[in-house]
Design a protein around this motif. Structure first.
Motif, PDB file in Angstrom:
ATOM      1  N   VAL A  58      -5.097 -29.027  -3.821  1.00  6.52           N
ATOM      2  CA  VAL A  58      -6.527 -29.068  -4.489  1.00  6.52           C
ATOM      3  C   VAL A  58      -5.825 -28.257  -5.738  1.00  6.52           C
ATOM      4  O   VAL A  58      -4.842 -27.352  -5.851  1.00  6.52           O
ATOM      5  N   SER A  59      -6.566 -28.456  -6.825  1.00 12.50           N
ATOM      6  CA  SER A  59      -6.577 -27.617  -7.957  1.00 12.50           C
ATOM      7  C   SER A  59      -7.886 -27.079  -8.218  1.00 12.50           C
ATOM      8  O   SER A  59      -9.073 -27.612  -8.226  1.00 12.50           O
ATOM      9  N   LEU A  60      -7.831 -25.505  -8.174  1.00 15.24           N
ATOM     10  CA  LEU A  60      -8.938 -24.745  -8.554  1.00 15.24           C
ATOM     11  C   LEU A  60      -9.346 -24.353  -9.669  1.00 15.24           C
ATOM     12  O   LEU A  60      -8.713 -24.862 -10.574  1.00 15.24           O
ATOM     13  N   ASP A  61     -10.481 -23.757 -10.052  1.00 14.03           N
ATOM     14  CA  ASP A  61     -11.015 -23.552 -11.336  1.00 14.03           C
ATOM     15  C   ASP A  61      -9.977 -22.654 -12.014  1.00 14.03           C
ATOM     16  O   ASP A  61     -10.075 -22.623 -13.427  1.00 14.03           O
ATOM     17  N   SER A  62      -9.570 -21.534 -11.384  1.00 11.14           N
ATOM     18  CA  SER A  62      -8.542 -20.642 -12.049  1.00 11.14           C
ATOM     19  C   SER A  62      -7.538 -20.035 -10.971  1.00 11.14           C
ATOM     20  O   SER A  62      -8.090 -19.527 -10.113  1.00 11.14           O
ATOM     21  N   ALA A  63      -6.531 -20.000 -11.442  1.00 10.18           N
ATOM     22  CA  ALA A  63      -5.482 -19.132 -10.360  1.00 10.18           C
ATOM     23  C   ALA A  63      -5.633 -17.816 -10.599  1.00 10.18           C
ATOM     24  O   ALA A  63      -5.669 -17.005  -9.561  1.00 10.18           O
ATOM     25  N   PHE A  64      -5.656 -17.394 -11.846  1.00 10.97           N
ATOM     26  CA  PHE A  64      -5.943 -15.817 -12.177  1.00 10.97           C
ATOM     27  C   PHE A  64      -7.112 -15.179 -11.414  1.00 10.97           C
ATOM     28  O   PHE A  64      -7.023 -14.080 -10.756  1.00 10.97           O
ATOM     29  N   LYS A  65      -8.420 -16.221 -11.199  1.00 11.22           N
ATOM     30  CA  LYS A  65      -9.474 -15.430 -10.630  1.00 11.22           C
ATOM     31  C   LYS A  65      -9.197 -15.222  -9.346  1.00 11.22           C
ATOM     32  O   LYS A  65      -9.546 -14.037  -8.700  1.00 11.22           O
ATOM     33  N   TYR A  66      -8.306 -16.083  -8.607  1.00 15.28           N
ATOM     34  CA  TYR A  66      -8.265 -15.975  -6.951  1.00 15.28           C
ATOM     35  C   TYR A  66      -6.961 -15.008  -7.039  1.00 15.28           C
ATOM     36  O   TYR A  66      -7.302 -14.170  -5.729  1.00 15.28           O
ATOM     37  N   TYR A  67      -6.201 -14.646  -7.778  1.00 14.19           N
ATOM     38  CA  TYR A  67      -5.223 -13.557  -7.766  1.00 14.19           C
ATOM     39  C   TYR A  67      -5.999 -12.227  -8.029  1.00 14.19           C
ATOM     40  O   TYR A  67      -5.656 -11.248  -7.166  1.00 14.19           O
ATOM     41  N   CYS A  68      -6.830 -12.106  -8.892  1.00 16.01           N
ATOM     42  CA  CYS A  68      -7.504 -10.717  -8.792  1.00 16.01           C
ATOM     43  C   CYS A  68      -8.276 -10.396  -7.693  1.00 16.01           C
ATOM     44  O   CYS A  68      -8.404  -9.415  -7.453  1.00 16.01           O
ATOM     45  N   ILE A  69      -9.083 -11.505  -7.042  1.00  9.12           N
ATOM     46  CA  ILE A  69      -9.703 -11.289  -5.944  1.00  9.12           C
ATOM     47  C   ILE A  69      -8.849 -10.725  -4.774  1.00  9.12           C
ATOM     48  O   ILE A  69      -9.267  -9.710  -4.202  1.00  9.12           O
ATOM     49  N   PHE A  70      -7.623 -11.341  -4.822  1.00 12.23           N
ATOM     50  CA  PHE A  70      -6.636 -10.867  -3.826  1.00 12.23           C
ATOM     51  C   PHE A  70      -6.221  -9.148  -3.976  1.00 12.23           C
ATOM     52  O   PHE A  70      -6.129  -8.481  -3.111  1.00 12.23           O
ATOM     53  N   LYS A  71      -6.085  -9.043  -5.548  1.00  8.50           N
ATOM     54  CA  LYS A  71      -5.533  -7.548  -5.862  1.00  8.50           C
ATOM     55  C   LYS A  71      -6.549  -6.601  -5.402  1.00  8.50           C
ATOM     56  O   LYS A  71      -6.310  -5.506  -4.992  1.00  8.50           O
ATOM     57  N   GLY A  72      -7.961  -7.031  -5.376  1.00  3.47           N
ATOM     58  CA  GLY A  72      -9.129  -6.065  -4.854  1.00  3.47           C
ATOM     59  C   GLY A  72      -8.908  -5.741  -3.549  1.00  3.47           C
ATOM     60  O   GLY A  72      -9.910  -4.917  -2.954  1.00  3.47           O
ATOM     61  N   ALA A  73      -8.341  -6.637  -2.500  1.00  2.00           N
ATOM     62  CA  ALA A  73      -8.560  -6.140  -1.214  1.00  2.00           C
ATOM     63  C   ALA A  73      -7.626  -5.110  -0.611  1.00  2.00           C
ATOM     64  O   ALA A  73      -6.742  -4.696  -1.263  1.00  2.00           O
ATOM     65  N   GLN A  74      -8.179  -4.418   0.085  1.00  2.00           N
ATOM     66  CA  GLN A  74      -7.589  -3.120   0.671  1.00  2.00           C
ATOM     67  C   GLN A  74      -6.404  -3.454   1.901  1.00  2.00           C
ATOM     68  O   GLN A  74      -6.752  -4.405   2.568  1.00  2.00           O
ATOM     69  N   ARG A  75      -5.302  -3.063   1.668  1.00  4.15           N
ATOM     70  CA  ARG A  75      -4.108  -3.299   2.767  1.00  4.15           C
ATOM     71  C   ARG A  75      -3.677  -1.749   3.151  1.00  4.15           C
ATOM     72  O   ARG A  75      -3.612  -0.968   2.553  1.00  4.15           O
TER      73      ARG A  75
END
Length: 152
Positions: free
Chosen positions: A119-136
């Motif tokens: 698929v092609s999503l609305d924004s690659a950067f948006k999903y990257y930023c969501i990932f960066k907000g996750a706690q590891r």
């Protein structure tokens, strides 16, 4: 440590959901490798995704794709895009694209179809930023410990 496949993960998703809290708090379980699960966003680079990452993003519904996206398929030497939207069916697990242009070719698992879709999503950067907000959890680095022990 074993590497999971996306299809194996979805075959046992209810088990992972039941063990979710122990998985995200234990680095050994959290950092279980998942085949073909990664983020590769230009110019940031590639980051592998692990079991704990995916479970956090999916169960919080931040990487559960509900907004319209483009289904990508290749038919006789040209790429075909078809717009579609599904509720609680598309789980993002591979993000490849550009942070600047937003263009991307990503992979999702469709629960209703039981397979991966491009698929092609609305924004690659948006999903990257969501990932960066996750706690590891902090991962113990065995190579650092071994080096320190041999130095002593």
């Amino acid at each position: 440590m074993n590497t999971l496949t996306i299809s194996d993960l979805f075959n046992h998703l209810s088990d992972y959901q039941n063990q979710y809290l122990s998985i995200i708090s234990d680095p050994e379980q959290y950092y279980t490798a998942v085949e073909s699960a990664y983020i590769d966003v230009w110019p940031i680079g590639r980051t592998d995704l692990y079991l704990g990452d995916l479970l956090q993003l999916w169960f919080s519904e931040r990487w559960l794709i509900s907004s319209p996206c483009q289904l990508l398929s290749v038919q006789t030497e040209r790429s075909v895009k078809k717009s579609f939207q599904r509720e609680h069916d598309l789980y993002l697990y591979q993000l490849s694209g550009s942070a600047l242009s937003g263009s991307n070719r990503s992979k999702v698992w469709s629960v209703s179809e039981g397979k991966s879709l491009d698929v092609s999503l609305d924004s690659a950067f948006k999903y990257y930023c969501i990932f960066k907000g996750a706690q590891r959890p902090e991962a113990e680095k065995p190579y650092a410990n071994n080096s320190f022990k041999t130095a002593i």
